[in-house]
Design a protein around this motif. Structure first.
Motif, PDB file in Angstrom:
ATOM      1  N   GLY A 421      29.430  33.500  -1.861  1.00  0.00           N
ATOM      2  CA  GLY A 421      28.356  32.624  -2.306  1.00  0.00           C
ATOM      3  C   GLY A 421      28.795  31.177  -2.397  1.00  0.00           C
ATOM      4  N   ASN A 422      29.987  30.938  -2.927  1.00  0.00           N
ATOM      5  CA  ASN A 422      30.476  29.568  -3.056  1.00  0.00           C
ATOM      6  C   ASN A 422      30.824  28.958  -1.700  1.00  0.00           C
ATOM      7  OD1 ASN A 422      31.057  28.346  -5.957  1.00  0.00           O
ATOM      8  ND2 ASN A 422      31.236  30.566  -6.119  1.00  0.00           N
ATOM      9  N   LEU A 423      31.475  29.734  -0.842  1.00  0.00           N
ATOM     10  CA  LEU A 423      31.845  29.207   0.472  1.00  0.00           C
ATOM     11  C   LEU A 423      30.618  28.908   1.317  1.00  0.00           C
ATOM     12  CD1 LEU A 423      34.911  31.483   1.295  1.00  0.00           C
ATOM     13  CD2 LEU A 423      34.940  29.089   0.592  1.00  0.00           C
ATOM     14  N   TRP A 424      29.617  29.810   1.271  1.00  0.00           N
ATOM     15  CA  TRP A 424      28.435  29.551   2.088  1.00  0.00           C
ATOM     16  C   TRP A 424      27.547  28.475   1.468  1.00  0.00           C
ATOM     17  CZ3 TRP A 424      29.202  31.216   6.720  1.00  0.00           C
ATOM     18  CH2 TRP A 424      28.196  31.018   7.669  1.00  0.00           C
ATOM     19  N   SER A 425      27.696  28.198   0.181  1.00  0.00           N
ATOM     20  CA  SER A 425      27.020  27.052  -0.423  1.00  0.00           C
ATOM     21  C   SER A 425      27.550  25.755   0.178  1.00  0.00           C
ATOM     22  CB  SER A 425      27.216  27.046  -1.945  1.00  0.00           C
ATOM     23  OG  SER A 425      26.556  28.131  -2.544  1.00  0.00           O
ATOM     24  N   ILE A 426      28.842  25.752   0.499  1.00  0.00           N
ATOM     25  CA  ILE A 426      29.430  24.589   1.166  1.00  0.00           C
ATOM     26  C   ILE A 426      28.921  24.498   2.600  1.00  0.00           C
ATOM     27  CG2 ILE A 426      31.573  23.554   1.979  1.00  0.00           C
ATOM     28  CD1 ILE A 426      33.013  24.870  -0.365  1.00  0.00           C
ATOM     29  N   VAL A 427      29.004  25.606   3.322  1.00  0.00           N
ATOM     30  CA  VAL A 427      28.636  25.630   4.737  1.00  0.00           C
ATOM     31  C   VAL A 427      27.174  25.230   4.932  1.00  0.00           C
ATOM     32  CG1 VAL A 427      28.376  27.105   6.771  1.00  0.00           C
ATOM     33  CG2 VAL A 427      30.370  27.374   5.279  1.00  0.00           C
ATOM     34  N   SER A 428      26.306  25.713   4.060  1.00  0.00           N
ATOM     35  CA  SER A 428      24.865  25.480   4.206  1.00  0.00           C
ATOM     36  C   SER A 428      24.403  24.169   3.598  1.00  0.00           C
ATOM     37  CB  SER A 428      24.095  26.627   3.550  1.00  0.00           C
ATOM     38  OG  SER A 428      24.315  26.638   2.146  1.00  0.00           O
ATOM     39  N   SER A 429      25.291  23.455   2.915  1.00  0.00           N
ATOM     40  CA  SER A 429      24.956  22.216   2.192  1.00  0.00           C
ATOM     41  C   SER A 429      24.074  22.486   0.985  1.00  0.00           C
ATOM     42  CB  SER A 429      24.283  21.181   3.116  1.00  0.00           C
ATOM     43  OG  SER A 429      25.179  20.742   4.113  1.00  0.00           O
ATOM     44  N   LEU A 492      36.834  37.422   4.693  1.00  0.00           N
ATOM     45  CA  LEU A 492      36.347  36.167   4.130  1.00  0.00           C
ATOM     46  C   LEU A 492      37.120  34.949   4.639  1.00  0.00           C
ATOM     47  CD1 LEU A 492      35.767  37.365   0.449  1.00  0.00           C
ATOM     48  CD2 LEU A 492      34.020  36.870   2.158  1.00  0.00           C
ATOM     49  N   LEU A 493      38.182  35.191   5.414  1.00  0.00           N
ATOM     50  CA  LEU A 493      38.940  34.075   5.998  1.00  0.00           C
ATOM     51  C   LEU A 493      38.054  33.156   6.824  1.00  0.00           C
ATOM     52  CD1 LEU A 493      42.380  35.408   7.327  1.00  0.00           C
ATOM     53  CD2 LEU A 493      42.005  33.430   5.840  1.00  0.00           C
ATOM     54  N   TRP A 494      37.132  33.718   7.579  1.00  0.00           N
ATOM     55  CA  TRP A 494      36.352  32.868   8.487  1.00  0.00           C
ATOM     56  C   TRP A 494      35.386  31.980   7.725  1.00  0.00           C
ATOM     57  CZ3 TRP A 494      31.061  32.836   9.791  1.00  0.00           C
ATOM     58  CH2 TRP A 494      30.275  33.877   9.291  1.00  0.00           C
ATOM     59  N   GLN A 495      34.815  32.480   6.615  1.00  0.00           N
ATOM     60  CA  GLN A 495      33.942  31.617   5.821  1.00  0.00           C
ATOM     61  C   GLN A 495      34.735  30.489   5.155  1.00  0.00           C
ATOM     62  OE1 GLN A 495      33.636  35.063   5.584  1.00  0.00           O
ATOM     63  NE2 GLN A 495      31.496  35.632   5.317  1.00  0.00           N
ATOM     64  N   LEU A 496      35.930  30.811   4.669  1.00  0.00           N
ATOM     65  CA  LEU A 496      36.797  29.779   4.091  1.00  0.00           C
ATOM     66  C   LEU A 496      37.137  28.729   5.140  1.00  0.00           C
ATOM     67  CD1 LEU A 496      38.618  28.706   1.770  1.00  0.00           C
ATOM     68  CD2 LEU A 496      40.448  30.157   2.700  1.00  0.00           C
ATOM     69  N   THR A 497      37.371  29.158   6.359  1.00  0.00           N
ATOM     70  CA  THR A 497      37.734  28.229   7.427  1.00  0.00           C
ATOM     71  C   THR A 497      36.583  27.287   7.764  1.00  0.00           C
ATOM     72  OG1 THR A 497      39.246  29.886   8.350  1.00  0.00           O
ATOM     73  CG2 THR A 497      38.603  28.053   9.784  1.00  0.00           C
ATOM     74  N   VAL A 498      35.372  27.832   7.893  1.00  0.00           N
ATOM     75  CA  VAL A 498      34.210  26.988   8.184  1.00  0.00           C
ATOM     76  C   VAL A 498      34.014  25.963   7.072  1.00  0.00           C
ATOM     77  CG1 VAL A 498      31.733  26.925   8.641  1.00  0.00           C
ATOM     78  CG2 VAL A 498      33.093  28.831   9.494  1.00  0.00           C
ATOM     79  N   PHE A 544      41.984  49.305  10.543  1.00  0.00           N
ATOM     80  CA  PHE A 544      41.358  48.747  11.745  1.00  0.00           C
ATOM     81  C   PHE A 544      39.886  48.434  11.481  1.00  0.00           C
ATOM     82  CE2 PHE A 544      44.859  51.471  13.275  1.00  0.00           C
ATOM     83  CZ  PHE A 544      45.639  50.497  13.871  1.00  0.00           C
ATOM     84  N   GLN A 545      39.660  47.765  10.348  1.00  0.00           N
ATOM     85  CA  GLN A 545      38.307  47.353   9.971  1.00  0.00           C
ATOM     86  C   GLN A 545      37.896  46.176  10.851  1.00  0.00           C
ATOM     87  OE1 GLN A 545      36.571  48.903   7.593  1.00  0.00           O
ATOM     88  NE2 GLN A 545      34.778  47.589   7.380  1.00  0.00           N
ATOM     89  N   THR A 546      36.771  46.322  11.523  1.00  0.00           N
ATOM     90  CA  THR A 546      36.411  45.350  12.553  1.00  0.00           C
ATOM     91  C   THR A 546      36.199  43.956  12.003  1.00  0.00           C
ATOM     92  OG1 THR A 546      35.405  47.116  13.858  1.00  0.00           O
ATOM     93  CG2 THR A 546      34.802  44.861  14.422  1.00  0.00           C
ATOM     94  N   TRP A 547      35.531  43.821  10.861  1.00  0.00           N
ATOM     95  CA  TRP A 547      35.288  42.445  10.415  1.00  0.00           C
ATOM     96  C   TRP A 547      36.523  41.815   9.779  1.00  0.00           C
ATOM     97  CZ3 TRP A 547      31.034  42.098   6.050  1.00  0.00           C
ATOM     98  CH2 TRP A 547      31.420  42.836   4.922  1.00  0.00           C
ATOM     99  N   SER A 548      37.539  42.608   9.419  1.00  0.00           N
ATOM    100  CA  SER A 548      38.827  42.026   9.041  1.00  0.00           C
ATOM    101  C   SER A 548      39.485  41.419  10.276  1.00  0.00           C
ATOM    102  CB  SER A 548      39.742  43.093   8.433  1.00  0.00           C
ATOM    103  OG  SER A 548      39.230  43.588   7.222  1.00  0.00           O
ATOM    104  N   ILE A 549      39.394  42.156  11.386  1.00  0.00           N
ATOM    105  CA  ILE A 549      39.944  41.665  12.652  1.00  0.00           C
ATOM    106  C   ILE A 549      39.184  40.432  13.124  1.00  0.00           C
ATOM    107  CG2 ILE A 549      40.295  42.266  15.078  1.00  0.00           C
ATOM    108  CD1 ILE A 549      40.405  45.257  14.051  1.00  0.00           C
ATOM    109  N   ALA A 550      37.854  40.518  13.132  1.00  0.00           N
ATOM    110  CA  ALA A 550      37.027  39.407  13.627  1.00  0.00           C
ATOM    111  C   ALA A 550      37.140  38.184  12.726  1.00  0.00           C
ATOM    112  CB  ALA A 550      35.573  39.844  13.734  1.00  0.00           C
ATOM    113  N   GLY A 551      37.262  38.397  11.422  1.00  0.00           N
ATOM    114  CA  GLY A 551      37.406  37.266  10.502  1.00  0.00           C
ATOM    115  C   GLY A 551      38.651  36.450  10.808  1.00  0.00           C
ATOM    116  N   TYR A 552      39.744  37.154  11.110  1.00  0.00           N
ATOM    117  CA  TYR A 552      40.978  36.457  11.484  1.00  0.00           C
ATOM    118  C   TYR A 552      40.818  35.733  12.817  1.00  0.00           C
ATOM    119  CZ  TYR A 552      45.665  35.805  13.366  1.00  0.00           C
ATOM    120  OH  TYR A 552      46.785  35.262  13.945  1.00  0.00           O
ATOM    121  N   VAL A 554      38.096  34.557  14.282  1.00  0.00           N
ATOM    122  CA  VAL A 554      37.234  33.381  14.153  1.00  0.00           C
ATOM    123  C   VAL A 554      37.971  32.249  13.437  1.00  0.00           C
ATOM    124  CG1 VAL A 554      35.110  32.470  13.138  1.00  0.00           C
ATOM    125  CG2 VAL A 554      35.105  34.715  14.252  1.00  0.00           C
ATOM    126  N   ALA A 555      38.728  32.593  12.406  1.00  0.00           N
ATOM    127  CA  ALA A 555      39.486  31.567  11.685  1.00  0.00           C
ATOM    128  C   ALA A 555      40.451  30.846  12.631  1.00  0.00           C
ATOM    129  CB  ALA A 555      40.250  32.201  10.522  1.00  0.00           C
TER     130      ALA A 555
END
Length: 603
Positions: A421-429, A492-498, A544-552, A554-555
């Protein structure tokens, strides 16, 4: 449903060239055939659920019907389905494959000789791809060949696919994202029933599964079936509020990344956007501009005390509203919807920025609140009792930094810190510029608590003792510092990165990525980590959780090319800023005037 049905009929009835643009079975003479509505639906018989539809694409067979006889996929013999699909995957995998009956595969990858961690991640991501009618439509939630208890981890989840979709977009592989967007759109308008009750039109599924089954009346041919779950089979039977919001966000990212706006301009896609907006903007009893939801209706999909107006939903809601406003075609039929959307944006931004924000100054202000105020210009509008301030927060809150609280309701503030919620508050302004920097300051100041041995804490702190028993119902999966209750989630790495790139502070994300790289591959890409400092792999975490892999992935992509983060970032326009400024200076009693106002909120 009727509106979407008409839109789809319009597309299906257009010229043959337009049929291939549906993206459902690209470059083939495939058509989604409906036995009930003529729109791509198939009634599933003998199901233990009350009633729902499944979408199917026929493979071969000469007795489909006179009406659709010439519109069929290539024939696939039952004994050749596995071999044909396995050959398609050989270029992606280094190891043995075994089918799981879902159009997806488990694999034993030989990753020792790979050149880098990113190469390994890409191999694993490709191994998780799901095919429908011989074309990729998503990625399964987890692809752990050693796990015999699949549950629903072999399905394509809307929210889970978002980082996968972003990764493929940034890689220049657009088809899988386009197919995903259009297929899930078709699922939106299906009949959804649980115990004789149907949710509102516009609801997107939580997930779907691709099944390959024998074609009725012809055992020599098969058909691919999309089998969706709108929450009627989910644990707790909770509808996925965030699915439609994420779908809009991904649709915008697709257009910005590819430059192809034809997808979002399609009649059926425009109708789908409007249906989601109408569902979210529908009038109700709530006096607040925030979206009211039940517990477990987002990433935290189990009972965790987030019912009401959780920050994660509000941040995604705000981002989806801004994204939809960019993509909606300007026409008379959309005028009222756009007006309602703009009004909600202004009210929502003011409400969250003003009442969800907490820092040392605001905490001291709450500590001195007077209660039981009956007044239009009351300071303590929600009648928050100062004794609600938890002891841990008094010691934990730094002098520099702040964050958005997890939830706000009458006489209740959830002071827990929720990362998404906090990270996407930043991303979305949704957060102001100063608030956004303060949130990142908090990450730096409280690094050991929020990042620790593996990024990123889903929430902080964990519920413990009697509080855990009451709020979670003694959930054995959400024990303290595990899973949703203070567990650490690499995705959540990718949201932190954005968020870090948007605020021109990429070094925060770089530091977090380095922490993850120390062990995430050695630990086999777990779903989540346990303990306060994330020392253990989660006790029930899938590997081998896919969004753990994809999050890395994307980051790393975004850190290599920070400009690409623009496909996800929402920039607040000047009109919204001006309206927000006017709202702050407005007289509280004037806001109650009924003249010329169709809907009002407490802001």
């Amino acid at each position: 449903m009727a509106a979407t049905s008409e839109a789809i009929v319009q597309v299906l009835c257009s010229a043959g060239a337009n049929i291939s643009r549906m993206g459902l079975c690209p470059n083939k003479s495939n058509l989604l055939v409906s036995r009930n509505h003529g729109l791509g639906y198939r009634r599933k018989k003998g199901s233990r659920h009350k009633s729902y539809n499944m979408i199917s694409a026929f493979h071969g067979g000469s007795n489909v019907s006179d009406r659709f006889r010439s519109l069929s996929c290539n024939c696939s013999k039952l004994d050749s389905v596995t071999d044909k699909s396995s050959e398609k995957r050989d270029s992606f995998l280094k190891g043995e494959l075994s089918t799981n009956g879902n159009g997806t595969f488990s694999s034993t990858l030989q990753i020792g000789g790979m050149s880098s961690l990113e190469d390994e991640a890409w191999e694993l991501l490709r191994a998780s791809m799901v095919y429908y009618c011989d074309h990729p439509v998503g990625t399964i939630a987890a692809n752990d060949p050693s796990d015999s208890s699949i549950l629903n981890y072999d399905q394509v989840f809307i929210r889970d696919f978002i980082p996968s979709g972003i990764a493929f977009l940034l890689k220049g592989e657009y088809d899988i994202v386009r197919n995903f967007i259009l297929h899930t759109l078709q699922l939106q308008s299906w009949e959804k029933t649980m115990d004789c009750h149907s949710p509102g039109q516009g609801l997107m599924p939580a997930s779907f599964k691709v099944r390959t089954v024998p074609l009725d009346g012809d055992d020599s041919a098969t058909e691919d079936i999309l089998d969706p779950d709108f929450g009627e089979a989910a644990i707790g039977r909770v509808a996925p509020v965030d699915s439609g919001l994420w779908w809009i966000i991904l649709l915008r990212a697709y257009g910005k990344c590819t430059g192809d706006l034809s997808v979002q301009e399609r009649v059926d896609v425009q109708t789908g956007i409007k249906m989601i907006l109408k569902l979210c903007l529908a009038d109700g009893f709530d006096m607040f501009p925030t979206l009211l939801v039940t517990d477990g209706s987002c990433m935290i999909d189990r009972r965790m005390g987030i019912h009401g107006h959780p920050l994660e939903i509000q941040a995604l809601f705000y981002s989806a509203l801004l994204s939809a406003r960019e993509m909606l075609t300007r026409e008379d039929a959309s005028a009222d919807l756009i007006t309602a959307l703009n009004n909600r944006l202004v009210a929502l931004s003011f409400h969250v920025r003003e009442y969800y924000w907490i820092d040392m100054r605001k905490l001291n202000e709450i500590y001195r609140y007077k209660t039981e105020e009956y007044s239009y210009d009351a300071v303590n509008k929600f009648n928050i009792y100062p004794d609600q301030i938890p002891p841990w927060l008094v010691e934990w809150m730094p002098n520099k930094g702040g964050y958005m609280i997890g939830n706000l309701q009458p006489a209740h503030m959830d002071f827990r810190f929720f990362s998404l919620g906090n990270l996407w508050s930043i991303v979305s302004s949704l957060a102001t510029n100063d608030q956004s920097h303060a949130i990142l300051d908090l990450y730096e100041t409280k690094w050991a608590d929020l990042v620790g041995g593996m990024p990123l804490k889903i929430c902080y702190p964990a519920l413990e003792g009697q509080e855990w028993r009451i709020i979670t119902g003694s959930d054995p999966k959400n024990t303290p510092w595990s899973y949703h209750n203070g567990g650490s989630w690499p995705t959540l790495l990718w949201q932190l990165t954005v968020a870090s790139i948007k605020m021109n502070r990429p070094e925060i994300a770089e530091r977090a990525v380095k922490v993850a790289e120390r062990r995430i591959s050695r630990d086999k890409w777990p779903e989540y980590y346990d303990t306060k400092s994330a020392r253990f792999i989660g006790k029930q975490a899938r590997l081998f959780q896919t969004w753990s892999i994809a999050g890395y992935v994307v980051a790393k992509q975004l850190l290599d090319n920070p400009e690409a983060a623009k496909i996800l970032v929402n920039v607040e326009d000047s009109e919204l800023v001006n309206a927000f400024s006017c709202m702050i200076s407005a007289n509280p009693r004037r806001k109650r005037s009924r003249k010329g106002i169709k809907q009002s909120f407490i802001i």
